[in-house]
Scaffold this motif. Sequence first.
Motif, short mmCIF file in Angstrom:
data_model
loop_
_atom_site.label_atom_id
_atom_site.label_comp_id
_atom_site.label_asym_id
_atom_site.label_seq_id
_atom_site.Cartn_x
_atom_site.Cartn_y
_atom_site.Cartn_z
N TRP A 263 -89.55 1.65 36.06
CA TRP A 263 -91.25 1.23 35.32
C TRP A 263 -91.03 -0.35 35.02
O TRP A 263 -92.03 -1.03 35.03
N ARG A 264 -89.89 -0.51 34.42
CA ARG A 264 -89.78 -1.27 34.03
C ARG A 264 -89.91 -3.08 34.68
O ARG A 264 -90.34 -4.18 34.46
N GLU A 265 -89.61 -2.19 35.98
CA GLU A 265 -90.19 -3.64 36.99
C GLU A 265 -91.53 -3.82 37.16
O GLU A 265 -91.86 -4.73 38.18
N LEU A 266 -91.63 -2.90 37.25
CA LEU A 266 -93.62 -2.95 37.48
C LEU A 266 -94.09 -3.09 35.88
O LEU A 266 -95.86 -3.45 35.58
N GLY A 267 -93.40 -3.80 34.99
CA GLY A 267 -93.99 -4.44 34.35
C GLY A 267 -93.98 -3.79 32.73
O GLY A 267 -94.29 -4.16 31.36
N ARG A 268 -93.08 -2.45 33.33
CA ARG A 268 -93.49 -2.12 31.28
C ARG A 268 -91.49 -2.26 30.66
O ARG A 268 -91.13 -1.33 30.44
N THR A 269 -91.68 -3.52 30.26
CA THR A 269 -90.96 -4.43 29.57
C THR A 269 -90.69 -3.44 28.14
O THR A 269 -89.30 -3.75 27.42
N ASP A 270 -91.34 -2.84 27.72
CA ASP A 270 -91.70 -2.48 26.17
C ASP A 270 -90.71 -1.49 25.98
O ASP A 270 -90.56 -0.34 25.10
N LEU A 271 -90.43 -0.52 27.54
CA LEU A 271 -89.81 0.65 27.62
C LEU A 271 -88.50 0.80 27.16
O LEU A 271 -87.22 1.01 28.27
N THR A 272 -87.64 0.79 26.27
CA THR A 272 -86.03 0.08 25.91
C THR A 272 -86.02 1.92 25.72
O THR A 272 -86.92 2.70 25.49
N PRO A 273 -84.52 2.04 26.23
CA PRO A 273 -83.95 2.82 25.78
C PRO A 273 -84.31 3.60 24.20
O PRO A 273 -84.31 5.03 24.86
N GLY A 274 -84.05 2.98 23.59
CA GLY A 274 -84.48 3.64 22.16
C GLY A 274 -86.05 3.96 21.81
O GLY A 274 -86.30 5.57 21.24
N VAL A 275 -86.75 3.11 22.56
CA VAL A 275 -88.33 3.89 22.57
C VAL A 275 -88.48 5.25 23.46
O VAL A 275 -89.08 6.25 23.21
N LEU A 276 -87.89 4.84 24.99
CA LEU A 276 -87.77 6.34 25.56
C LEU A 276 -87.80 7.84 24.51
O LEU A 276 -87.96 8.19 24.75
N ARG A 277 -85.95 7.77 24.02
CA ARG A 277 -85.23 8.25 23.40
C ARG A 277 -86.74 9.11 22.43
O ARG A 277 -86.23 10.07 21.68
N ASP A 278 -86.87 7.85 21.31
CA ASP A 278 -88.01 8.41 20.35
C ASP A 278 -89.31 9.63 20.94
O ASP A 278 -89.13 10.12 19.91
N ARG A 279 -89.49 8.36 21.81
CA ARG A 279 -91.05 9.13 22.48
C ARG A 279 -90.19 10.52 23.28
O ARG A 279 -91.34 11.99 22.72
N LEU A 280 -89.37 10.46 23.52
CA LEU A 280 -88.73 12.23 24.04
C LEU A 280 -88.84 13.05 23.38
O LEU A 280 -88.92 14.34 23.81
N GLU A 281 -88.34 12.95 22.25
CA GLU A 281 -87.60 13.76 21.24
C GLU A 281 -88.92 13.80 20.79
O GLU A 281 -89.18 15.59 20.33
N ARG A 282 -89.98 14.02 20.03
CA ARG A 282 -90.81 12.89 19.75
C ARG A 282 -91.83 14.26 20.55
O ARG A 282 -92.82 15.85 20.16
#
Length: 288
Positions: A263-282
Amino acid sequence: MEKLLRWVSEQTGSDVVAVTSLRGGWTSEMRRVRLADGREVVVRSFVTEFFRRHAEGLLEREAGMLRALTDVEGVPAPRLLAVDATAQSGEAPSLVMSLLPGSVDVQADRSPQLAEQLVAIHRVRIDPRPREFQVWVSPSTVRVPEATNRPEVWTRAVELIGRELPPYDGVLLHRDFHPGNVLFDGERVTGVVDWVETSWGPADLDVAHCSTALALLHGPEVGARFADLYVAAGGRVSTDLRHWRVLDALGFAPDAEKVAGPWRELGRTDLTPGVLRDRLERYLLQVL
């Protein structure tokens, strides 16, 4: 790669004149190949040791599905051109398929179109039907984030999937249906790709998998409402949807890094491990 391209030329009946790597995948190498007769095709090759080891089953399954989906109305799948699941002719287990129009879009929220497309897939009937679905995570394999501030969420989730699987009425599952495997031209779906995990099982499982991906890409609320859009498009979910949602989400723990790379290769550089971890938990908290 010379040996592989020679095989592609033999199978298509035309010389290869250009090769371009495609981005957005993590299980295999994808190449766009232009032929001397003007056609363009896509070549999937399994190159890592793990996927080479399982390539025969994966590629034969995909080849069978592409044959079965030829001319199926409402499901724009590629056409199978050739398959070498055991690397007898090329340098890696490979499959050649037609190039579909459009491109992957992981920027915009395409939930309504995705829901309509998933309903169309679940309405397809093929004979013989594919293998029964496989569960990708169990209580003993869940990786809980070390930095969580909500350990009780993970405890509840793991306890839930430890129960017996709910009964279900089976449908054809794509099994890896998410925005990264759907092509768009403007607002229109022009292709559904990556049929290697096709199986038979509860529609809830495909709904759950796409819901998790949408939650990671666009936020928990987007993922949580996907099932409602699926039902509005004519699909049916069961009263056990929560179980399948939690089961799927836990497969991405602790931070969904394996899908975030493409996904980051396709431009979603905002998707850091911390962001993804928080979204998955929420998302898990919302589902529970």
